[in-house]
Structure formats: C-alpha cells, structure tokens
Design a protein around this motif. Structure first.
Motif, PDB file in Angstrom:
ATOM      1  N   VAL A  16       0.830  -1.203   0.000  1.00  0.00           N
ATOM      2  CA  VAL A  16       0.000   0.000   0.000  1.00  0.00           C
ATOM      3  C   VAL A  16       0.867   1.256   0.000  1.00  0.00           C
ATOM      4  O   VAL A  16       0.648   2.183  -0.777  1.00  0.00           O
ATOM      5  N   ASN A  17       1.865   1.280   0.882  1.00  0.00           N
ATOM      6  CA  ASN A  17       2.765   2.439   0.969  1.00  0.00           C
ATOM      7  C   ASN A  17       4.090   1.972   1.563  1.00  0.00           C
ATOM      8  O   ASN A  17       4.265   1.988   2.786  1.00  0.00           O
ATOM      9  N   SER A 112      -1.379  -6.965  -2.055  1.00  0.00           N
ATOM     10  CA  SER A 112      -2.016  -5.735  -1.576  1.00  0.00           C
ATOM     11  C   SER A 112      -1.829  -4.592  -2.568  1.00  0.00           C
ATOM     12  O   SER A 112      -2.703  -3.726  -2.713  1.00  0.00           O
ATOM     13  N   LYS A 116      -4.731  -2.306  -4.236  1.00  0.00           N
ATOM     14  CA  LYS A 116      -4.659  -0.839  -4.204  1.00  0.00           C
ATOM     15  C   LYS A 116      -4.760  -0.256  -5.608  1.00  0.00           C
ATOM     16  O   LYS A 116      -5.565   0.651  -5.859  1.00  0.00           O
ATOM     17  N   ARG A 120      -7.898   1.907  -7.174  1.00  0.00           N
ATOM     18  CA  ARG A 120      -7.708   3.291  -7.636  1.00  0.00           C
ATOM     19  C   ARG A 120      -8.216   3.482  -9.059  1.00  0.00           C
ATOM     20  O   ARG A 120      -8.737   4.542  -9.409  1.00  0.00           O
ATOM     21  N   SER A 136      -7.072   7.718  -0.316  1.00  0.00           N
ATOM     22  CA  SER A 136      -5.648   7.820  -0.024  1.00  0.00           C
ATOM     23  C   SER A 136      -5.404   8.041   1.468  1.00  0.00           C
ATOM     24  O   SER A 136      -4.519   7.410   2.065  1.00  0.00           O
ATOM     25  N   GLU A 139      -6.001   4.857   3.322  1.00  0.00           N
ATOM     26  CA  GLU A 139      -4.886   3.923   3.150  1.00  0.00           C
ATOM     27  C   GLU A 139      -3.701   4.307   4.030  1.00  0.00           C
ATOM     28  O   GLU A 139      -3.106   3.450   4.694  1.00  0.00           O
ATOM     29  N   ASP A 140      -3.344   5.588   4.024  1.00  0.00           N
ATOM     30  CA  ASP A 140      -2.223   6.050   4.841  1.00  0.00           C
ATOM     31  C   ASP A 140      -2.486   5.798   6.323  1.00  0.00           C
ATOM     32  O   ASP A 140      -1.600   5.341   7.060  1.00  0.00           O
TER      33      ASP A 140
END
Length: 204
Positions: A16-17, A112, A116, A120, A136, A139-140
């Motif tokens: 995800v990040n 994942s 994501k 999007r 967003s 998700e963060d």
C-alpha cells in the motif's frame, strides 16, 4: 517469538505504501520502542530518503490518474520493498529464514499492491476528484495504525491484515468491470488527443 506475523503485516503495508513502512519501522527502532527493527532501517540516510519519497507519494496518491501512474511505476518497487523489509526482519529475529521471509513479504506486498492499484482505477472512473483524497487518507491511516499495532501485537495485526487483504481481493473482483470501462475511456481519450494533434496544422 516468530517474526512471521510482523513480516506478513509489513508486507501487506508495503504493498500500500512501502515508504511509510520503512519510515515507521525505522523510527520505532531508532527511538528504542522496539528491538525487532534491524539497524539498516534505522540509518539516517535510509529514513531521510524514505521520508522524502513518502511525501512525494502523499501528494501523487491523491491526484486522479496521477495516482494510477504512480501505482504502475511501483508495481515492482512495492513487492521488492516488502521482500527486503521481510528479509531484514527475519535476519534480525533469526526465527525465520531470510529467503522465506522475503517470499512472504514480497508476495503479500504484490497482492495488496494489486488491490490498491485496481481499486484506484475504479475510483478514477468516478466523475468527482474527492474520492481519491478520501481513499488515499484511509490507506495512509490504515498503514500507520496497523504497522504500529504490529510492533506490539504482531499476531493480532497479521490477522487484521489478512482479513483486509482478503476483503480487498473480493471487492476487486466486483470492480473489474468498472476498471475495464476506465481503461477503455482512457484509451479513447488518448486516441482523441492523437487525432486532434494530427489534424492540427501550423499556420503558414
């Protein structure tokens, strides 16, 4: 205690990040809040680079269509980051082989990331731009909360990450048709721009 739950959760979060995962783990290790974080993730240069890239992602991830381009560019980066973090965590713990941890972290990150990126594309099919910002931010926040939770309750965090990942994959299956419409629309716009550019002639 086995490091497997932390590897799995960090792998999900990396998909995800990835930059947020590196920053969070590094900060936990550097501040002494956790002894499970390898020194590599605590190095100042690693934290600075990851922090700058996190800021770039924080902006790009909230702009329609730019977020999909960013996701496409990170199709390799996020799984590799998940594998790298997993291998480092396993090396620190010694309870799981580096190769196995890398495979688990990388494959989970790829899964994942697929959720994501696919979500999007479906969100970008919406005519309003605010849904990108909401998704967003969610998700963060999810990455931050779950990685933090994993540092103190790794097994519970891994279960939550597994449920979120499975739910995302199921939802993505229902969004496939919307994603296909988005891709067709983008291809049509690209073709219209190409035809318009070809029809335009500079004045003599």
């Amino acid at each position: 205690m086995s490091v497997l739950p932390l590897v799995f959760t960090s792998g999900w979060a990396s998909g995800v990040n990835a930059y947020a995962v590196v920053v969070l783990l590094g900060v936990f290790g550097a501040t002494g809040l956790s002894d499970d974080v390898p020194e590599t993730l605590q190095r100042p240069e690693v934290l600075v680079v990851a922090g700058l890239l996190f800021l770039c992602e924080a902006v790009a991830d909230k702009i329609p269509y730019v977020d999909s381009a960013w996701d496409a560019a990170h199709t390799v980066i996020r799984p590799v980051a998940g594998a790298w973090v997993g291998a480092l965590l396993a090396g620190q713990s010694g309870s799981l082989s580096d190769v196995a941890a890398g495979l688990i972290g990388g494959s989970t990150a790829l899964a994942s990331h697929t959720v994501k990126a696919g979500t999007r594309m479906a969100v970008n099919a919406s005519p309003e731009p605010f849904s990108n910002i909401v998704v967003s931010l969610a998700e963060d926040l999810g990455v931050g909360v779950l990685v933090t939770f994993a540092m103190f309750h790794p097994m519970a965090a891994a279960i939550i990450a597994g449920v979120v990942l499975l739910t995302g994959l199921v939802v993505l299956c229902f969004l496939v048709s919307r994603i296909r419409r988005f891709l067709r629309r983008r291809a049509r716009r690209r073709e219209e721009r190409r035809l318009a550019a070809g029809a335009w002639q500079p004045p003599p």
